[in-house]
Design a protein around this motif. Sequence first.
Motif, PDB file in Angstrom:
ATOM      1  N   LEU A 147       0.765  -1.175  -0.138  1.00 12.02           N
ATOM      2  CA  LEU A 147       0.076  -0.025  -0.018  1.00 12.02           C
ATOM      3  C   LEU A 147       0.880   1.276  -0.097  1.00 12.02           C
ATOM      4  CD1 LEU A 147      -2.978   1.073   0.024  1.00 12.02           C
ATOM      5  CD2 LEU A 147      -2.819   0.987   2.667  1.00 12.02           C
ATOM      6  N   VAL A 148       0.571   2.428  -0.846  1.00 11.35           N
ATOM      7  CA  VAL A 148       1.469   3.378  -0.956  1.00 11.35           C
ATOM      8  C   VAL A 148       0.527   4.708  -0.685  1.00 11.35           C
ATOM      9  CG1 VAL A 148       2.570   5.018  -2.657  1.00 11.35           C
ATOM     10  CG2 VAL A 148       2.773   2.474  -2.992  1.00 11.35           C
ATOM     11  N   LEU A 149      -0.916   4.614  -1.112  1.00 13.33           N
ATOM     12  CA  LEU A 149      -1.521   5.923  -0.868  1.00 13.33           C
ATOM     13  C   LEU A 149      -2.832   5.452  -1.191  1.00 13.33           C
ATOM     14  CD1 LEU A 149      -1.690   9.250  -0.881  1.00 13.33           C
ATOM     15  CD2 LEU A 149      -1.269   9.073  -3.375  1.00 13.33           C
ATOM     16  N   GLU A 151      -6.774   7.417  -1.578  1.00 10.88           N
ATOM     17  CA  GLU A 151      -7.483   8.731  -1.787  1.00 10.88           C
ATOM     18  C   GLU A 151      -8.939   8.623  -1.892  1.00 10.88           C
ATOM     19  OE1 GLU A 151      -4.143  10.886  -4.794  1.00 10.88           O
ATOM     20  OE2 GLU A 151      -5.709   9.819  -5.539  1.00 10.88           O
ATOM     21  N   GLU A 222      -1.658  10.014   7.628  1.00 12.25           N
ATOM     22  CA  GLU A 222      -0.357   9.008   7.634  1.00 12.25           C
ATOM     23  C   GLU A 222      -0.723   7.868   8.664  1.00 12.25           C
ATOM     24  OE1 GLU A 222       3.293  10.240   9.672  1.00 12.25           O
ATOM     25  OE2 GLU A 222       4.323   9.419   8.209  1.00 12.25           O
ATOM     26  N   GLY A 226       2.842   3.484   7.706  1.00 10.45           N
ATOM     27  CA  GLY A 226       3.618   4.252   6.639  1.00 10.45           C
ATOM     28  C   GLY A 226       2.821   4.984   5.484  1.00 10.45           C
ATOM     29  N   PRO A 227       1.862   4.217   4.781  1.00  9.74           N
ATOM     30  CA  PRO A 227       1.236   5.017   3.648  1.00  9.74           C
ATOM     31  C   PRO A 227       0.590   6.091   3.940  1.00  9.74           C
ATOM     32  CG  PRO A 227       1.011   2.448   3.602  1.00  9.74           C
ATOM     33  CD  PRO A 227       1.560   2.753   4.870  1.00  9.74           C
ATOM     34  N   LEU A 228       0.147   6.918   3.109  1.00 11.15           N
ATOM     35  CA  LEU A 228      -0.385   7.993   3.184  1.00 11.15           C
ATOM     36  C   LEU A 228      -2.047   8.088   2.704  1.00 11.15           C
ATOM     37  CD1 LEU A 228       2.167  10.654   1.929  1.00 11.15           C
ATOM     38  CD2 LEU A 228       1.793   9.719   4.398  1.00 11.15           C
ATOM     39  N   ALA A 229      -2.840   8.891   3.074  1.00 16.06           N
ATOM     40  CA  ALA A 229      -4.321   9.069   2.721  1.00 16.06           C
ATOM     41  C   ALA A 229      -4.680  10.164   2.452  1.00 16.06           C
ATOM     42  CB  ALA A 229      -5.068   8.210   3.539  1.00 16.06           C
ATOM     43  N   TYR A 230      -5.708  10.589   1.586  1.00 17.70           N
ATOM     44  CA  TYR A 230      -6.622  11.669   1.503  1.00 17.70           C
ATOM     45  C   TYR A 230      -8.056  11.499   1.709  1.00 17.70           C
ATOM     46  CZ  TYR A 230      -8.931  15.543  -0.959  1.00 17.70           C
ATOM     47  OH  TYR A 230      -9.925  16.306  -1.658  1.00 17.70           O
ATOM     48  N   ARG A 244      -9.910   5.512  -4.182  1.00 15.98           N
ATOM     49  CA  ARG A 244      -8.460   5.183  -5.227  1.00 15.98           C
ATOM     50  C   ARG A 244      -7.441   4.561  -4.214  1.00 15.98           C
ATOM     51  NH1 ARG A 244      -7.169   8.415 -10.516  1.00 15.98           N
ATOM     52  NH2 ARG A 244      -8.946   7.293 -11.233  1.00 15.98           N
ATOM     53  N   TYR A 246      -3.646   3.078  -4.247  1.00 15.89           N
ATOM     54  CA  TYR A 246      -2.560   2.997  -5.065  1.00 15.89           C
ATOM     55  C   TYR A 246      -1.482   1.893  -4.526  1.00 15.89           C
ATOM     56  CZ  TYR A 246      -3.875   7.443  -6.898  1.00 15.89           C
ATOM     57  OH  TYR A 246      -4.471   8.805  -7.554  1.00 15.89           O
ATOM     58  N   GLY A 247      -1.361   0.938  -4.930  1.00 15.55           N
ATOM     59  CA  GLY A 247      -0.516  -0.215  -4.443  1.00 15.55           C
ATOM     60  C   GLY A 247       0.869  -0.034  -5.338  1.00 15.55           C
ATOM     61  N   VAL A 251      -3.350  -0.010  -9.460  1.00 12.36           N
ATOM     62  CA  VAL A 251      -4.036   1.202  -8.908  1.00 12.36           C
ATOM     63  C   VAL A 251      -5.546   0.675  -8.972  1.00 12.36           C
ATOM     64  CG1 VAL A 251      -4.787   3.807  -8.818  1.00 12.36           C
ATOM     65  CG2 VAL A 251      -2.232   2.933  -9.224  1.00 12.36           C
TER      66      VAL A 251
ATOM     67  N   PHE B 203       2.523  15.739   3.709  1.00 13.13           N
ATOM     68  CA  PHE B 203       3.166  14.599   4.089  1.00 13.13           C
ATOM     69  C   PHE B 203       4.101  14.182   2.906  1.00 13.13           C
ATOM     70  CE2 PHE B 203      -0.326  13.558   7.357  1.00 13.13           C
ATOM     71  CZ  PHE B 203       0.161  13.837   8.217  1.00 13.13           C
ATOM     72  N   LYS B 205       7.173  11.544   1.884  1.00 16.93           N
ATOM     73  CA  LYS B 205       8.258  10.595   2.683  1.00 16.93           C
ATOM     74  C   LYS B 205       8.592   9.339   1.813  1.00 16.93           C
ATOM     75  CE  LYS B 205       5.982   7.991   5.704  1.00 16.93           C
ATOM     76  NZ  LYS B 205       5.357   7.529   6.891  1.00 16.93           N
ATOM     77  N   LEU B 207       8.856   5.477   1.422  1.00 16.00           N
ATOM     78  CA  LEU B 207       8.449   4.370   1.664  1.00 16.00           C
ATOM     79  C   LEU B 207       8.942   2.991   1.162  1.00 16.00           C
ATOM     80  CD1 LEU B 207       4.391   4.798   1.054  1.00 16.00           C
ATOM     81  CD2 LEU B 207       5.642   4.446   3.301  1.00 16.00           C
ATOM     82  N   TYR B 208       9.254   2.877  -0.190  1.00 17.38           N
ATOM     83  CA  TYR B 208       9.793   1.814  -0.575  1.00 17.38           C
ATOM     84  C   TYR B 208      10.733   1.714  -1.764  1.00 17.38           C
ATOM     85  CZ  TYR B 208       5.122   0.427   0.649  1.00 17.38           C
ATOM     86  OH  TYR B 208       3.790   0.058   1.656  1.00 17.38           O
ATOM     87  N   THR B 237       4.315   3.408  -7.854  1.00 17.30           N
ATOM     88  CA  THR B 237       2.971   2.701  -8.501  1.00 17.30           C
ATOM     89  C   THR B 237       3.019   3.011  -9.946  1.00 17.30           C
ATOM     90  OG1 THR B 237       1.686   5.049  -8.643  1.00 17.30           O
ATOM     91  CG2 THR B 237       1.843   3.816  -6.405  1.00 17.30           C
TER      92      THR B 237
END
Lengths: 350, 350
Positions: A147-149, A151, A222, A226-230, A244, A246-247, A251, B203, B205, B207-208, B237
Motif C-alpha cells: 500500500l502506497v496511498l 484517496e 499518515e 507508513g502509507p498516506l491517505a487523503y 482510489r 495505489y499499491g 491502482v 506529508f 516521505k 516508503l519503498y 505505483t
Amino acid sequence: MGGKPVTVGFVGVGRWANVLAEAVQRSNQLTVGGCYARSSERREEFAQKYGCRAFPSLEALLEDPGIEAVVVVTPNNAHAEVIEAAAAHGKPVFVEKPIANTLADAVRIKRACEKAKIPLAVGHSARRLKGIRRIKAMLDSGDLGDLVLVETNFSNDRAWDLKPGQWRFYRDENPGGPLIQLGVHHVDTLHYLGGPIDRVQAFVKRLYTPAEVEDVAAVICEFSRGPLAYIGSAWVTPGVFWVRVYGTKTVATYSLDFRWWARANLADRHSQLVVEDPGKANPEEVPLEQGDMFVEELEDFAQVVRMGGKPEVGLEEGIAVVAVAEAALRSAQTGQVQPVQPLFREFGVQ
Amino acid sequence: MGGKPVTVGFVGVGRWANVLAEAVQRSNQLTVGGCYARSSERREEFAQKYGCRAFPSLEALLEDPGIEAVVVVTPNNAHAEVIEAAAAHGKPVFVEKPIANTLADAVRIKRACEKAKIPLAVGHSARRLKGIRRIKAMLDSGDLGDLVLVETNFSNDRAWDLKPGQWRFYRDENPGGPLIQLGVHHVDTLHYLGGPIDRVQAFVKRLYTPAEVEDVAAVICEFSRGPLAYIGSAWVTPGVFWVRVYGTKTVATYSLDFRWWARANLADRHSQLVVEDPGKANPEEVPLEQGDMFVEELEDFAQVVRMGGKPEVGLEEGIAVVAVAEAALRSAQTGQVQPVQPLFREFGVQ
C-alpha cells in the motif's frame, strides 16, 4: 442465522431511520418492533409505515421487554444520551455513524456500554460495498502490491438546503459539516484498508453554504504502517463517492453513483471498480456482485445480539473514526499536524 | 507565426531532451540547431539524431550567433547555473519544469533573466492538455459553478529504477522526489484553474524506493480566494494522471492514460473528460480535440522570442510553483501549515 428475528426499536424517525427500517424489512433476521421520536405525529407516521408501536417516551421503549435492541438514528449530538439510557436498560445498540460528534461523547458511550456489558455496532456501511471488499481482498492477497496511498471523496449538495433550527445547520452540533457527516465513512474505510492512522492534517472551512457550518474539508493522513491517505468532502457540490487505492503493483479505483447510496440493495450495481494493469492496454473493470450494505451491517448486529461476539464495526472502530475527525478539526484550527494517539489519552480512551 | 523558425540549442540530451526535440521537429516555428552535454558520445548521438551541431562546451553553444535561444533540459539543480550563463549571453531560455528545485535557485534565475532582459518560459505543459483547457473554460463560463475543491494526482513507477549516481536518487538534488518531478505539474494547473495558493500542508516521505529520495507525497492547499485543493504524487505505483474539479454546479474529472504523456501529439486522444450532470442519469463524456502540449509550449516560447511579450508560463508562474513545492516540503518537515507568502519574502522575490 436462523431462529427468531431480533426485534429492534428505532430512536429517531427521520430520513435515515426510514432507510434503515427499509433495510430491516429486507432482512429476516430483524424486525421493527417500535419507535420513538419527540414529535408524536412523526412517530405515529413511522409506526404506521413499518407496522410497529409508537412509544410515548424513550423510557417506555427501552422498558418494553418486546424491544430487544435499539437502532439510534437521532442527531449525532444526542447519541450519547440515548445510548446511556439504552445501556442502563441493558439493550444492545446499533448507532448510525458517526458514533458521536466528539471524542468526549464517544467516551461517554464507551463507558456506558462497557459498564452495562451491551454490544454496540456503528453504521459505517461503506466498507461493506462490494468494490471496497474487493479492494481489501486485493490488498490481502498481494494483488495490489504494498500500500502506497489511498484517496477518497464523499460529497453531496445537502448544505444548500440547511435551515436555522436544523441541527446540521450549526457548527456546534455538527462540527466539521461534511467531514463528520460524509467523510467519516471514508475514515472507517481507511482504517479497514490501511489500519490505524497516526497523524492528520486538514483544512476544514465554510465557503458557500448559507448555514454556519463548514461545507468543505481536505484531510491528509499518515497510516501507522507508513502509507498516506487523503479524504475530501464537500457539501455544496453534486454527489460523488469514490476511493482510489495505489499499491506498488496496481491502482484500483472504485466509484459509486451517489444517487444509489441510500438504496443499498442496488448500490453495488451502480458502482464501478477499475484496476490499472500496467501490462495491458486498458484499465480493467472488475465485475461486482450485488450486496446490501445496510442489511449486512444490521444482520451482523443481530447476530451479535443473538450469539454474542463482536460486530465488525463496534465501539473501538467507531471511536477510532471520531478521533481522526477530531484530529482533523484540531489541525484545521491550529495549523499543526495532529497526532491521533494523544487525543485518545486526553479523553482517557486508552 | 510565419517567418524564419527560431533556432534553439539543447542543453542536456537525456530522455526529456529527446521528447522536446521531437516536438520541435513537429513544429515549423522552431528548429534544433545544436546541443551540448558533458558526455561527448551522448551529444554526438543527439546531434546526429536531430541533424544539429554538437557543441564542445556550453560556452561555445551560447556564443554561437546561429543559436537564437536555449532549451534547458539538464538536471533540475543545474538549471540556475545554465540559465545564468544563457542570460549572460542574452539568449532566451525555455526550461523544463520545475524552473528550479529550490526557491533560492529560482531567485538566481529570476535575477539573471531580469538583468539580461531575456524572456524565460517554463515547461509546465499540463495546463495545455485539452481536457484542462476545457475545465478552465467551464470555470470561466460559470458552467462548473463556483470553485469548491480541486483534486489531482500524477504518479508513476520511476523510483524503482533509481541508481546511486543518478541525480534523481538523492534527496538533496531532487527534494520531494515525485512532488518536485510530477506533482509540480499539478501545482501549475492549480494556479491556472484556481489562482494563487495561500497555505499548504503536506506529508512527503520515503516508503519503498531503494533510493534515498522520497517516493510519496500528499499535499493540501488553500487558494487565496478560498477553495481547497489536493495533490497526490507517488513514484512507486503504475502511472496515473488525473484532475477532478468540484464546482457548485457540477464535478469534472479529467484523466490521461499515462503511457501517452510523453507523446503529446496523441495524449489528448488518450484522455477522458467526464462531467457529472445531476440532472441526467449518467455522467457525460466531453469530446476533446487532439492538441500537442509540447509543440504549443515551444511555439508560445518561439513567438515571444520573435515578437516579444510574455510566455503563458514564465518566470512568475514557474517561481510560484516552486514556492508551493517548497512550502509543502517545509510543512512536511515542521508539521505546521506553511503560508506561501512568507517564503517569497524570505527569498526576496517580492
